[in-house]
Design a protein around this motif. Structure first.
Motif, PDB file in Angstrom:
ATOM      1  N   ILE A   1     -27.168 -14.812  21.428  1.00 56.28           N
ATOM      2  CA  ILE A   1     -25.758 -14.954  21.097  1.00 56.28           C
ATOM      3  C   ILE A   1     -25.157 -13.587  20.803  1.00 56.28           C
ATOM      4  O   ILE A   1     -25.755 -12.769  20.101  1.00 56.28           O
ATOM      5  N   ALA A   2     -23.981 -13.351  21.366  1.00 52.36           N
ATOM      6  CA  ALA A   2     -23.298 -12.073  21.179  1.00 52.36           C
ATOM      7  C   ALA A   2     -22.930 -11.863  19.714  1.00 52.36           C
ATOM      8  O   ALA A   2     -22.757 -12.826  18.950  1.00 52.36           O
ATOM      9  N   ARG A   3     -22.773 -10.608  19.330  1.00 51.72           N
ATOM     10  CA  ARG A   3     -22.361 -10.245  17.980  1.00 51.72           C
ATOM     11  C   ARG A   3     -21.066  -9.452  18.033  1.00 51.72           C
ATOM     12  O   ARG A   3     -20.723  -8.850  19.052  1.00 51.72           O
TER      13      ARG A   3
ATOM     14  N   SER B   1     -21.926  -9.550  13.073  1.00 50.68           N
ATOM     15  CA  SER B   1     -22.355 -10.938  12.898  1.00 50.68           C
ATOM     16  C   SER B   1     -22.417 -11.656  14.234  1.00 50.68           C
ATOM     17  O   SER B   1     -21.606 -11.412  15.125  1.00 50.68           O
ATOM     18  N   SER B   2     -23.383 -12.566  14.337  1.00 47.40           N
ATOM     19  CA  SER B   2     -23.426 -13.438  15.514  1.00 47.40           C
ATOM     20  C   SER B   2     -22.140 -14.256  15.553  1.00 47.40           C
ATOM     21  O   SER B   2     -21.649 -14.710  14.523  1.00 47.40           O
ATOM     22  N   ARG B   3     -21.582 -14.441  16.739  1.00 50.31           N
ATOM     23  CA  ARG B   3     -20.309 -15.162  16.829  1.00 50.31           C
ATOM     24  C   ARG B   3     -20.456 -16.625  16.434  1.00 50.31           C
ATOM     25  O   ARG B   3     -19.471 -17.265  16.075  1.00 50.31           O
ATOM     26  N   ALA B   4     -21.656 -17.137  16.477  1.00 54.23           N
ATOM     27  CA  ALA B   4     -21.948 -18.449  15.895  1.00 54.23           C
ATOM     28  C   ALA B   4     -22.577 -18.206  14.529  1.00 54.23           C
ATOM     29  O   ALA B   4     -23.598 -17.535  14.404  1.00 54.23           O
TER      30      ALA B   4
ATOM     31  N   THR C   1     -34.636 -22.200  14.867  1.00 57.35           N
ATOM     32  CA  THR C   1     -33.835 -22.346  16.086  1.00 57.35           C
ATOM     33  C   THR C   1     -32.678 -21.358  16.074  1.00 57.35           C
ATOM     34  O   THR C   1     -32.399 -20.688  17.080  1.00 57.35           O
ATOM     35  N   ALA C   2     -31.998 -21.267  14.927  1.00 60.13           N
ATOM     36  CA  ALA C   2     -30.874 -20.334  14.823  1.00 60.13           C
ATOM     37  C   ALA C   2     -31.336 -18.900  15.050  1.00 60.13           C
ATOM     38  O   ALA C   2     -30.703 -18.134  15.801  1.00 60.13           O
ATOM     39  N   ARG C   3     -32.425 -18.527  14.423  1.00 56.66           N
ATOM     40  CA  ARG C   3     -32.932 -17.159  14.572  1.00 56.66           C
ATOM     41  C   ARG C   3     -33.337 -16.877  16.016  1.00 56.66           C
ATOM     42  O   ARG C   3     -33.092 -15.771  16.531  1.00 56.66           O
ATOM     43  N   ARG C   4     -33.929 -17.859  16.676  1.00 58.88           N
ATOM     44  CA  ARG C   4     -34.362 -17.668  18.061  1.00 58.88           C
ATOM     45  C   ARG C   4     -33.183 -17.385  18.989  1.00 58.88           C
ATOM     46  O   ARG C   4     -33.312 -16.669  19.985  1.00 58.88           O
ATOM     47  N   HIS C   5     -32.023 -17.933  18.646  1.00 57.50           N
ATOM     48  CA  HIS C   5     -30.818 -17.695  19.453  1.00 57.50           C
ATOM     49  C   HIS C   5     -30.051 -16.448  19.017  1.00 57.50           C
ATOM     50  O   HIS C   5     -29.002 -16.140  19.584  1.00 57.50           O
ATOM     51  N   GLY C   6     -30.547 -15.754  18.023  1.00 60.49           N
ATOM     52  CA  GLY C   6     -29.906 -14.513  17.607  1.00 60.49           C
ATOM     53  C   GLY C   6     -28.911 -14.650  16.476  1.00 60.49           C
ATOM     54  O   GLY C   6     -28.166 -13.709  16.181  1.00 60.49           O
TER      55      GLY C   6
ATOM     56  N   VAL D   1     -25.359 -26.831  20.436  1.00 63.23           N
ATOM     57  CA  VAL D   1     -24.301 -25.894  20.047  1.00 63.23           C
ATOM     58  C   VAL D   1     -24.726 -24.454  20.324  1.00 63.23           C
ATOM     59  O   VAL D   1     -23.986 -23.685  20.953  1.00 63.23           O
ATOM     60  N   LEU D   2     -25.911 -24.080  19.876  1.00 61.21           N
ATOM     61  CA  LEU D   2     -26.340 -22.687  20.046  1.00 61.21           C
ATOM     62  C   LEU D   2     -26.581 -22.343  21.510  1.00 61.21           C
ATOM     63  O   LEU D   2     -26.273 -21.229  21.949  1.00 61.21           O
ATOM     64  N   GLY D   3     -27.114 -23.296  22.261  1.00 61.53           N
ATOM     65  CA  GLY D   3     -27.293 -23.048  23.685  1.00 61.53           C
ATOM     66  C   GLY D   3     -25.973 -22.822  24.386  1.00 61.53           C
ATOM     67  O   GLY D   3     -25.836 -21.930  25.238  1.00 61.53           O
ATOM     68  N   ALA D   4     -24.973 -23.614  24.032  1.00 61.26           N
ATOM     69  CA  ALA D   4     -23.648 -23.465  24.636  1.00 61.26           C
ATOM     70  C   ALA D   4     -23.027 -22.126  24.270  1.00 61.26           C
ATOM     71  O   ALA D   4     -22.423 -21.454  25.112  1.00 61.26           O
ATOM     72  N   VAL D   5     -23.168 -21.733  23.002  1.00 60.86           N
ATOM     73  CA  VAL D   5     -22.608 -20.436  22.575  1.00 60.86           C
ATOM     74  C   VAL D   5     -23.291 -19.298  23.328  1.00 60.86           C
ATOM     75  O   VAL D   5     -22.641 -18.344  23.781  1.00 60.86           O
ATOM     76  N   GLU D   6     -24.589 -19.403  23.498  1.00 65.12           N
ATOM     77  CA  GLU D   6     -25.340 -18.355  24.194  1.00 65.12           C
ATOM     78  C   GLU D   6     -24.881 -18.210  25.648  1.00 65.12           C
ATOM     79  O   GLU D   6     -24.900 -17.103  26.208  1.00 65.12           O
ATOM     80  N   ARG D   7     -24.440 -19.306  26.259  1.00 64.16           N
ATOM     81  CA  ARG D   7     -24.019 -19.270  27.666  1.00 64.16           C
ATOM     82  C   ARG D   7     -22.555 -18.888  27.849  1.00 64.16           C
ATOM     83  O   ARG D   7     -22.065 -18.860  28.973  1.00 64.16           O
ATOM     84  N   PHE D   8     -21.845 -18.593  26.786  1.00 67.43           N
ATOM     85  CA  PHE D   8     -20.413 -18.328  26.906  1.00 67.43           C
ATOM     86  C   PHE D   8     -20.127 -17.151  27.840  1.00 67.43           C
ATOM     87  O   PHE D   8     -20.755 -16.103  27.758  1.00 67.43           O
ATOM     88  N   ALA D   9     -19.154 -17.366  28.729  1.00 68.30           N
ATOM     89  CA  ALA D   9     -18.696 -16.299  29.618  1.00 68.30           C
ATOM     90  C   ALA D   9     -17.176 -16.188  29.612  1.00 68.30           C
ATOM     91  O   ALA D   9     -16.624 -15.094  29.603  1.00 68.30           O
ATOM     92  N   ALA D  10     -16.483 -17.349  29.638  1.00 72.54           N
ATOM     93  CA  ALA D  10     -15.021 -17.317  29.701  1.00 72.54           C
ATOM     94  C   ALA D  10     -14.460 -18.616  29.141  1.00 72.54           C
ATOM     95  O   ALA D  10     -15.138 -19.648  29.116  1.00 72.54           O
ATOM     96  N   ARG D  11     -13.208 -18.578  28.712  1.00 69.75           N
ATOM     97  CA  ARG D  11     -12.539 -19.771  28.187  1.00 69.75           C
ATOM     98  C   ARG D  11     -12.229 -20.728  29.335  1.00 69.75           C
ATOM     99  O   ARG D  11     -11.754 -20.312  30.398  1.00 69.75           O
ATOM    100  N   PRO D  12     -12.475 -22.028  29.148  1.00 66.51           N
ATOM    101  CA  PRO D  12     -12.117 -23.017  30.185  1.00 66.51           C
ATOM    102  C   PRO D  12     -10.603 -23.057  30.406  1.00 66.51           C
ATOM    103  O   PRO D  12      -9.819 -22.655  29.539  1.00 66.51           O
ATOM    104  N   SER D  13     -10.220 -23.563  31.546  1.00 64.58           N
ATOM    105  CA  SER D  13      -8.797 -23.644  31.872  1.00 64.58           C
ATOM    106  C   SER D  13      -8.104 -24.705  31.027  1.00 64.58           C
ATOM    107  O   SER D  13      -8.742 -25.621  30.488  1.00 64.58           O
TER     108      SER D  13
END
Length: 285
Positions: A2-4, A14-17, A38-43, A255-267
């Motif tokens: 997850i991005a910071r 901070s992690s964005r999640a 789980t949280a730590r594994r996702h950053g 939730v964490l998997g989805a945050v990790e995959r974030f690239a762009a806001r949906p339309s």
């Protein structure tokens, strides 16, 4: 991972999640340990709890005792007067097994009368500033729910230079024109002053109403991974906010998997379709 991002002017990335430790309020230590792993594994490196979240502070305690430096730790007080707030902070420190917290927040400070008490003479804010001077807390914040919260937070920032705010933010919540206008005014002030913006209720589907409560969250959450991903990506599409994870450990991996995959806001079209298909409604009206 997850991005910071910079958490306001605190100097912390901070992690964005942010791990929402309300999910730990009614679970055993083993369940809590698995959620935190789980949280730590996702950053995730930032955890948010509160004195009122059941046993959450106790569940976090073993982790803070072992690896305090790995986490930006936030908790909250619901007390409005100086002495009870200070007592609650000391209980939180004991339960969390630490000598300080990074962020201490005045919890759900929205009611006007409570706001005047907490921020007035002999109020909880005096306990907060004293604790900061003593090194028991590093930064101070304010949190809240409801359609009035953004305007109330703006008033709080005019009264005192808080380091962080926390409030609801979701696609359906921002369809309320009054709330959206207040949120944008608050966001502009936070950007100007370097105040961190934390958001909650990203995956709200609708209030429970008369339906059986099938989740630990106090609202009916979105359950399927695609709907969760679209809703979270809509929130993350705003680069100046962090989002707290939902208060249900069963939803945490999605939730964490989805945050990790974030690239762009949906339309807008995709979000409108999601809201209609899932019959989404704001939690606060």
């Amino acid at each position: 991972m997850i991005a910071r991002a910079p958490f306001g002017c605190t100097g912390h990335l901070s992690s964005r999640a942010i791990f929402g430790a309300a999910a730990l309020g009614a679970v055993d230590q083993g369940t809590a340990d698995r959620a935190l792993e789980t949280a730590r594994r996702h950053g995730v490196n930032h955890v948010d709890t509160a004195a009122s979240y059941g046993d959450a502070e106790l569940r976090l305690g073993p982790w803070m005792a072992r690896e305090r430096g790995a986490w930006f730790l936030a908790t909250k007080t619901g007390e409005r007067l100086r002495s009870p707030a200070r007592d609650e902070l000391h209980r939180s420190l004991e339960r969390l097994r630490t000598d300080h917290v990074d962020l201490w927040q005045l919890h759900n400070l929205v009611d006007e009368r409570e706001w005047e008490v907490a921020l007035g003479p002999g109020g909880a804010l005096e306990a907060a500033t004293q604790a900061r001077d003593e090194g028991l807390v590093r930064f101070l914040g304010v949190t809240g729910h409801g359609v009035e919260v953004a305007a109330r937070h703006l008033a709080s920032l005019e009264r005192f230079p808080f380091d962080a705010v926390l409030l609801p933010y979701s696609y359906v919540m921002m369809r309320n024109e009054r709330y959206a206008a207040d949120f944008e005014a608050l966001a502009a002030t936070c950007a100007e002053r370097g105040v961190a913006m934390q958001t909650i209720k990203a995956i709200t589907r609708r209030p429970w109403a008369a339906r059986p409560e099938g989740s630990a969250t106090w609202y009916e959450p979105l359950q399927d991974p695609l709907a969760i991903e679209l809703s979270l990506h809509w929130v993350l599409g705003r680069p100046d906010v962090f989002l707290a994870t939902a208060s249900d450990v069963a939803l945490l991996p999605h939730v964490l998997g989805a945050v990790e995959r974030f690239a762009a806001r949906p339309s807008e079209a995709a979000m409108r379709r999601l809201a209609e298909e899932r019959e989404m409604a704001p939690l606060f009206t």
